[in-house]
Each structure stands twice: as C-alpha cells, then as structure tokens.
Design an enzyme around this catalytic site. Structure first.
Site, short mmCIF file in Angstrom:
data_model
loop_
_atom_site.label_atom_id
_atom_site.label_comp_id
_atom_site.label_asym_id
_atom_site.label_seq_id
_atom_site.Cartn_x
_atom_site.Cartn_y
_atom_site.Cartn_z
N LYS A 23 11.24 -20.53 -21.75
CA LYS A 23 11.95 -19.51 -20.96
C LYS A 23 11.13 -19.15 -19.72
O LYS A 23 11.66 -19.14 -18.60
CB LYS A 23 12.18 -18.28 -21.85
CG LYS A 23 13.01 -17.18 -21.24
CD LYS A 23 13.64 -16.31 -22.30
CE LYS A 23 12.71 -15.30 -22.95
NZ LYS A 23 12.26 -14.25 -22.04
N ARG A 147 13.15 -0.31 -19.50
CA ARG A 147 11.79 -0.87 -19.47
C ARG A 147 11.04 -0.46 -18.19
O ARG A 147 11.65 -0.25 -17.14
CB ARG A 147 11.86 -2.40 -19.63
CG ARG A 147 12.45 -2.76 -20.99
CD ARG A 147 12.59 -4.24 -21.18
NE ARG A 147 11.30 -4.91 -21.22
CZ ARG A 147 11.16 -6.23 -21.30
NH1 ARG A 147 12.23 -7.01 -21.34
NH2 ARG A 147 9.96 -6.76 -21.34
N ASP A 340 4.74 -12.51 -27.88
CA ASP A 340 6.16 -12.65 -28.25
C ASP A 340 6.33 -13.14 -29.69
O ASP A 340 7.42 -13.08 -30.24
CB ASP A 340 6.87 -13.62 -27.29
CG ASP A 340 7.00 -13.02 -25.89
OD1 ASP A 340 6.91 -11.79 -25.75
OD2 ASP A 340 7.18 -13.80 -24.93
N LYS A 367 8.93 -3.98 -24.92
CA LYS A 367 9.66 -5.25 -24.81
C LYS A 367 11.16 -4.96 -24.89
O LYS A 367 11.58 -3.84 -24.67
CB LYS A 367 9.19 -6.21 -25.92
CG LYS A 367 7.73 -6.63 -25.76
CD LYS A 367 7.53 -7.51 -24.54
CE LYS A 367 6.09 -7.91 -24.35
NZ LYS A 367 5.86 -8.57 -23.06
N ARG A 371 9.30 -3.11 -30.36
CA ARG A 371 9.20 -4.09 -31.46
C ARG A 371 8.34 -3.60 -32.62
O ARG A 371 8.50 -4.06 -33.74
CB ARG A 371 8.70 -5.44 -30.93
CG ARG A 371 9.78 -6.14 -30.11
CD ARG A 371 9.36 -7.51 -29.61
NE ARG A 371 10.49 -8.17 -28.96
CZ ARG A 371 10.38 -9.18 -28.09
NH1 ARG A 371 9.20 -9.64 -27.75
NH2 ARG A 371 11.47 -9.71 -27.56
C1 S3P Z 1 6.72 -13.42 -19.61
C2 S3P Z 1 5.62 -12.64 -19.83
C3 S3P Z 1 5.47 -11.77 -21.02
C4 S3P Z 1 6.43 -12.16 -22.13
C5 S3P Z 1 7.83 -12.41 -21.63
C6 S3P Z 1 7.83 -13.51 -20.58
C7 S3P Z 1 6.77 -14.23 -18.36
O1 S3P Z 1 5.76 -10.44 -20.64
O2 S3P Z 1 6.45 -11.16 -23.13
O3 S3P Z 1 8.65 -12.81 -22.72
O4 S3P Z 1 7.63 -15.11 -18.25
O5 S3P Z 1 5.93 -14.00 -17.49
P1 S3P Z 1 4.65 -9.52 -19.92
O6 S3P Z 1 4.21 -10.22 -18.72
O7 S3P Z 1 5.32 -8.24 -19.58
O8 S3P Z 1 3.58 -9.34 -20.95
#
Ligand code: S3P
Length: 460
Positions: A23, A147, A340, A367, A371
C-alpha cells in the site's frame, strides 16, 4: 465485499500466494509518477489511435508504468485525487496502470476526497503546498477526519506554506516555499515524506529528523530515481528543485498484509505457507526480526531469491508452524517497523506461553481506529487475558478464544486480525463491517479460503 463475515475454526494453512501489493509503495508510485518530468513530445494514445499497437497502448516519455499496483480503496483515492489535479491515469489492465504528469496542474478550486487514507492526505499535502496556483481542500471519511493533521500542517507552514487544518479538511493554497530543519516529535513516514515532498519544491536544503527511523520507502525510491538525499542516522536532507524522469515499477507484496497469514501459520499446527514477491525493506520487517528473536534455535521462516525493485528489496518467504509459542516483547525503535502488524501480533500473543508486553506504541491510538482500545475490547470479548495501557497492551496466554460478534470499527486491519482470531476460536466468530478489508486487501477472503481450505460465510 462482505458487510459481515462468519468464521469458524480451520485447520492448517498451506499453499503459496502473492500477497497484495504494498500500500505504501503503490501510493508513492502513483504520486511520484505524477511528479515526473513531463516531456514535450509526450502523447496520449487513443486505444486504437496513434501509439496503440494491437490494442495495447504504448506510453510516451513522461508516462510511468506501474505494474501490480494495489487495487485497494486507499490507493484508488490517491489515483482519483491525482486525476482531479490534472494527471492522466490510464488503467491498462487489473495489473497495470499508466500515469502521466499533468501538462498543467489544475488551479481551479478543487475538493480532493482522500477517503480513509492517511498516506493520501498527508503526502498530497506535502506535494501541493509548493505548487503555485493550487487551491485545494483535502477531505476524508469520518475516521480520517478524526486523525491528527497538525503533525503535517505545522511543519509545512514552517516552510512558508499557506496550509491550515489540525484535522481534515486541510486547506492548501500553493506558493513558493523555503527550506527548514524539522525535528519531528513522532517517528512517522507520513510526516517525514510530507516534509521531504514539500522540501523538494523549497528553496534550499530541507532536513527532517525523527526520533526513530520510520519506513524509508520515499528515500529509497527517490534515490533509485536519481534524487540526491543525505542520511545521517535518523536525519534526512533533500535539496529543493530536483526532478526525475518517468519510470516503470513492479510493486512488491505488502508484508503488513502477509502478516495475517504469517500469524495464521504460526497458530495452526502443520502450516506451511510461501509468499512470492514479498517486499522485505529492512524498515518494514520488524515482524521477521521479532520471529527470529522468538525462535533462535529452529527458525520458523526462510527468505530466498532476493532481488530489488526501485531500491526496494523483494524476496520469497516460507513460514512453518513452530512447536511452541513463547511470549514476546515489542518496545522502542522496533515499533515503527511493525506498527501496522501490532493488532494481529496481539492475536498471536493470546496463544503464546507467558506475558507479552507491547510498549511505546501510542501511535496505535491515532490510526484508522484507536487500535489499542479496539483490539483490547474485541480480544476480551473472545476470552483473552489482555489489559490496555497508555502506549500498548499486556497479554497473558495461552487462553482459548471463543467465537462472538466483533466489529472491525471500519478499520481494515482490525477486520482481518479478528477473522484470523476466528480461525482458532470455538464456535462462530462474526465480523461486522468486514467491508473495511477492501481498503488494503481485496483478495483476503479468497486467500484465506485457498490457504485454509475453509471458506468463511460472506453475508452481503
Ligand atoms: C505509512 C506510514 C505509517 C503506516 C501507514 C502507512 C506510509 O503511518 O502506519 O499504514 O505509507 O507512509 P505513520 O507514518 O503515520 O506512522
């Protein structure tokens, strides 16, 4: 996808899958493709017009080819926002998307719906803040609108941007920026990437320092695209004004999605699962580092066939069930490397011998849901011995789990974690609002069925 899933106990998980594409990497591939240098002779071939050969469109220079993008809803939000801003998006097949940068960014006022996706809203904010003439309002669903956005709007304001919003909507009017040195209070790749992307358009050298290293996909992809970055420990610096050419990228599989079946394989005796094309970026493999620590004598996983895709390491991984599951600890610098995966690791902890402690994970509270609260509530309902703390959870096991009704609360990772919990529980486990799983893993039910040989009941 299902509104509700009914899951019963299964046997071993066996077989081979390619986990859904990553993702984080799909978002970045789409965004970086839209930011590539657009060539003057770029063209948009019609399906059977010039540039089309045998019905296949041939991209012009400036067009990037993204193979195996994640087709989940979060990445679709990114793609729609980029198209609204003037990028050309052509879906060649379910496994290939072409993205051509805008000839000119749309400067009429636009509303960009980022859906449920924190990466979309935060990284786009960094991109748009420095594009002169942009007038954009970034919105999201109920969960995204709760958020924290101050964590990106504040540093981007420091770069001189006209950006507001402690929560969505985030309002941006693009203008010239100047470089800053930013000490981020959180280890967050979304914050780091947003500041680096704004820094790319700023005058001078922008530096972001974080308390622990968060996932470094932005840095790796930038480097592979020829962008110069300096990294000194947890500080990354980027000189403004750098550009890159279009690229082709095959998105590796997402270890955060594979984690559901990694844990299922640990929980069900005689499991043996192989994951092809798995992304194994060191800043994402906290779950593997943890497993290596838990099983120092007889390793439970093996990595083979390593290669690289645009700076991202990719491998084949095989996992087998261990004889016994020991309790574990998650704390400190490892937390961002498996943040995650903590909901599914909490499910694992209920079957481990001893007390598992998860600390320094307060980020879980902001998140897609809180969570810590949701995992604790749902696992308690299933009979686990779990206590929430401010920054984590304490779980003592093993305790048998019993089926009950649990709610995903609209959070994809909660929906999948409790589906896996249902595969070891007695009776029926009903997952309400299971459609959230579409966000990151549209093939989840199919993979679950293929690997376990048991199909959950899907109630539309
Ligand atoms: C992500 C960073 C993470 C992760 C999210 C995707 C990214 O979040 O939890 O699912 O693609 O940079 P944070 O940067 O807020 O920790």
């Amino acid at each position: 996808m299902a509104r509700r899933l009914i899951v019963r106990k299964t046997g071993a998980f066996r077989g081979t899958i390619r986990p859904p594409s990553d993702k984080s990497l799909t978002h970045r591939a789409y965004m970086f493709a839209a930011l590539a240098r657009r060539e003057s002779d770029d063209f948009t071939p019609a399906v059977d017009g010039p540039g089309a050969v045998g019905g296949i469109q041939i991209p012009g220079p400036g067009t990037s080819i993204i193979n195996y993008p994640l087709n989940g809803e979060d990445c679709e939000s990114t793609l729609r926002c980029l198209a609204t801003l003037g990028a050309e998006v052509r879906r060649i097949s379910a496994t290939q998307v072409y993205v051509t940068p805008p000839t000119q960014w749309v400067t009429d006022p636009v509303i960009l719906d980022c859906g449920n996706s924190g990466t979309t809203i935060r990284l786009l904010a960094g991109i748009l803040a420095g594009i002169e003439g942009i007038d954009a309002t970034l919105i999201g669903d109920e969960s995204l609108s709760r958020r924290p956005m101050g964590r990106i709007t504040k540093p981007i304001q420091e770069l001189g941007a006209d950006i507001t919003g402690d929560t969505a909507p985030v309002r941006i009017r693009g203008k010239a920026l100047r470089a800053i040195q930013y000490d981020s209070p959180v280890a967050s790749a979304q914050v780091k990437s947003a500041v680096l992307l704004a820094g790319l358009r700023a005058d001078g050298k922008t530096t972001v320092t974080e308390p622990a290293l968060s996932r470094d996909h932005t840095e790796r992809m930038f480097t592979a695209l020829g962008i110069e970055l300096d990294r000194v420990e947890n500080s990354i610096s980027i000189e403004g004004g750098q550009q890159w050419n279009s690229f082709e990228f095959t998105v590796p599989g997402d270890i955060s999605s594979a984690a559901f079946f990694i844990v299922a394989s640990l929980l069900h005796a005689e499991s043996d699962v192989t994951f092809n094309g798995l992304g194994v970026n060191p800043s994402r493999v906290g779950v593997l580092v943890l497993l290596a620590k838990m099983f120092p004598v007889e390793p439970v996983f093996e990595l083979l066939d390593s290669q690289e895709e645009l700076g991202e390491p990719v491998a084949t991984m095989t996992i087998r069930t261990p004889k016994q599951l020991p309790a574990f600890e998650i704390a400190g610098e490892v937390v961002p490397t498996l943040i995650d995966e903590i909901p599914i690791l909490a499910v694992l902890a209920t079957q481990c011998h001893g007390t598992t402690v998860i600390r320094d994970a307060q980020e879980l509270r902001v998140k897609e849901t809180d969570r810590i609260a949701v995992v604790t509530e749902n696992l308690k309902r299933m009979g686990a011995d779990i206590t929430a703390t401010n920054d984590g959870m304490i779980i003592t096991g093993p305790t048998p789990l019993h089926g009950t009704t649990v709610d995903s609360s609209g959070d994809h990772r909660i929906g999948m974690s409790f589906t896996i919990a249902g595969t070891i529980a007695t009776g029926e486990t009903i997952i309400e609002n299971a459609d959230a799983i579409q966000t990151s893993y549209p093939e989840f039910v199919r993979h679950l069925t293929e690997l376990s040989g048991c199909a959950p009941e899907v109630i539309e």
